[in-house]
Design a protein around this motif. Structure first.
Motif, short mmCIF file in Angstrom:
data_model
loop_
_atom_site.label_atom_id
_atom_site.label_comp_id
_atom_site.label_asym_id
_atom_site.label_seq_id
_atom_site.Cartn_x
_atom_site.Cartn_y
_atom_site.Cartn_z
N ASP A 1 -2.10 -1.85 4.89
CA ASP A 1 -3.14 -0.69 4.20
C ASP A 1 -2.95 0.78 5.26
N SER A 2 -3.75 0.69 6.30
CA SER A 2 -3.11 1.90 6.85
C SER A 2 -2.15 2.55 7.31
N LEU A 3 -1.05 2.23 6.60
CA LEU A 3 0.27 3.59 6.54
C LEU A 3 -0.17 3.94 5.38
N MET A 4 -0.59 3.41 4.37
CA MET A 4 -0.75 3.62 2.83
C MET A 4 -1.93 4.64 3.21
N ALA B 1 5.27 10.38 4.71
CA ALA B 1 4.91 9.69 3.67
C ALA B 1 5.71 8.54 3.14
N GLU B 2 7.06 9.17 3.18
CA GLU B 2 7.84 8.21 2.08
C GLU B 2 8.52 6.52 3.38
N THR B 3 8.68 7.25 4.80
CA THR B 3 8.21 6.37 5.69
C THR B 3 7.37 5.14 5.67
N ARG B 4 6.19 5.69 5.30
CA ARG B 4 5.09 5.12 6.17
C ARG B 4 4.94 3.77 4.41
N GLN B 5 4.93 4.74 3.76
CA GLN B 5 5.16 4.15 2.34
C GLN B 5 5.66 2.68 1.94
N ARG B 6 7.70 3.54 2.26
CA ARG B 6 8.84 2.22 2.39
C ARG B 6 8.11 0.79 3.38
N ARG B 7 7.53 1.41 4.61
CA ARG B 7 7.08 0.10 5.21
C ARG B 7 5.92 -1.09 4.70
N ALA B 8 5.00 0.36 4.94
CA ALA B 8 3.87 -0.37 3.70
C ALA B 8 3.98 -1.60 3.00
N LEU B 9 5.19 -1.15 2.13
CA LEU B 9 5.85 -1.77 0.92
C LEU B 9 6.21 -3.17 1.25
N ALA B 10 7.31 -2.98 2.09
CA ALA B 10 8.14 -3.79 2.81
C ALA B 10 7.17 -5.42 3.57
N ILE B 11 6.00 -4.84 3.93
CA ILE B 11 5.12 -5.53 4.25
C ILE B 11 4.90 -6.72 3.23
#
Length: 194
Positions: free
Chosen positions: A77-80, A95-105
């Motif tokens: 949620d914080s990454l998003m 933004a993409e890097t953070r969103q992909r990290r959030a998605l992986a989690i």
């Protein structure tokens, strides 16, 4: 003019913004509905947080990592939240890097069809569309749409995903497909928003 009816604007997933206590007696949560980068910017400026938003969100993410470790839904949620600021600043790669990290989690911790995964995919599709990576954006938005369609309480997401899919198709030069999807998006938006 509304984004759905405007044809061609694209939207991220619904968010809530937690506003830290800055001249307020306590923190409060503000429902901001369908958050777009320009909306986030206006809210942050309105609250006088423009210069402090990123550090506060990073601090929040750090505390969540300390409490839960890197692999936790609250860290996602914080990454998003940080990715929205990245989008606002035009830093779509970050933004993409953070969103992909959030998605992986999220994919590691949540059920495959969880609406939060759909929301993250919606935001990722917007970022990819902004980067003119239409094939990747289409894949992300179609997966988001499939997830949102399975949830009766996520029909707002369906309307936004259809609009974003129409934008992907239009920008890809697939105009007849885009027109059909935009019509479906308009019908879905009218059903949700009246």
């Amino acid at each position: 003019k509304g984004a759905i009816e405007g044809g061609g604007e694209f939207l991220g997933a619904p968010h809530r913004l937690t506003v830290p206590a800055v001249g307020l007696a306590e923190s409060r949560e503000i429902g901001i509905g369908q958050l777009r980068a320009d909306d986030a910017s206006g809210i942050v400026r309105l609250l006088g947080l423009a210069d402090r938003a990123a550090p506060l969100l990073e601090q929040s993410r750090g505390k969540r990592v300390q409490l839960h470790g890197e692999q936790h839904v609250e860290v996602a949620d914080s990454l998003m939240a940080l990715s929205v600021l990245d989008q606002n600043n035009g830093d779509f790669a970050a933004a993409e890097t953070r969103q992909r990290r959030a998605l992986a989690i999220q994919r590691a911790l949540l059920d495959r069809g969880d609406v939060r995964i759909g929301d993250t995919l919606t935001d990722l599709s917007v970022t990819l569309l902004s980067l003119a990576r239409y094939g990747d954006a289409e894949t992300a938005v179609r997966e988001a749409l499939a997830i949102h369609r399975r949830h009766p309480d996520a029909q707002e997401g369906v309307a936004y995903d259809l609009n974003n899919l129409g934008s992907v198709l239009r920008r890809s030069g697939r105009l007849p497909e885009a027109e059909g999807v935009y019509r479906e998006a308009l019908t879905a938006a009218r059903a949700v928003f009246g």
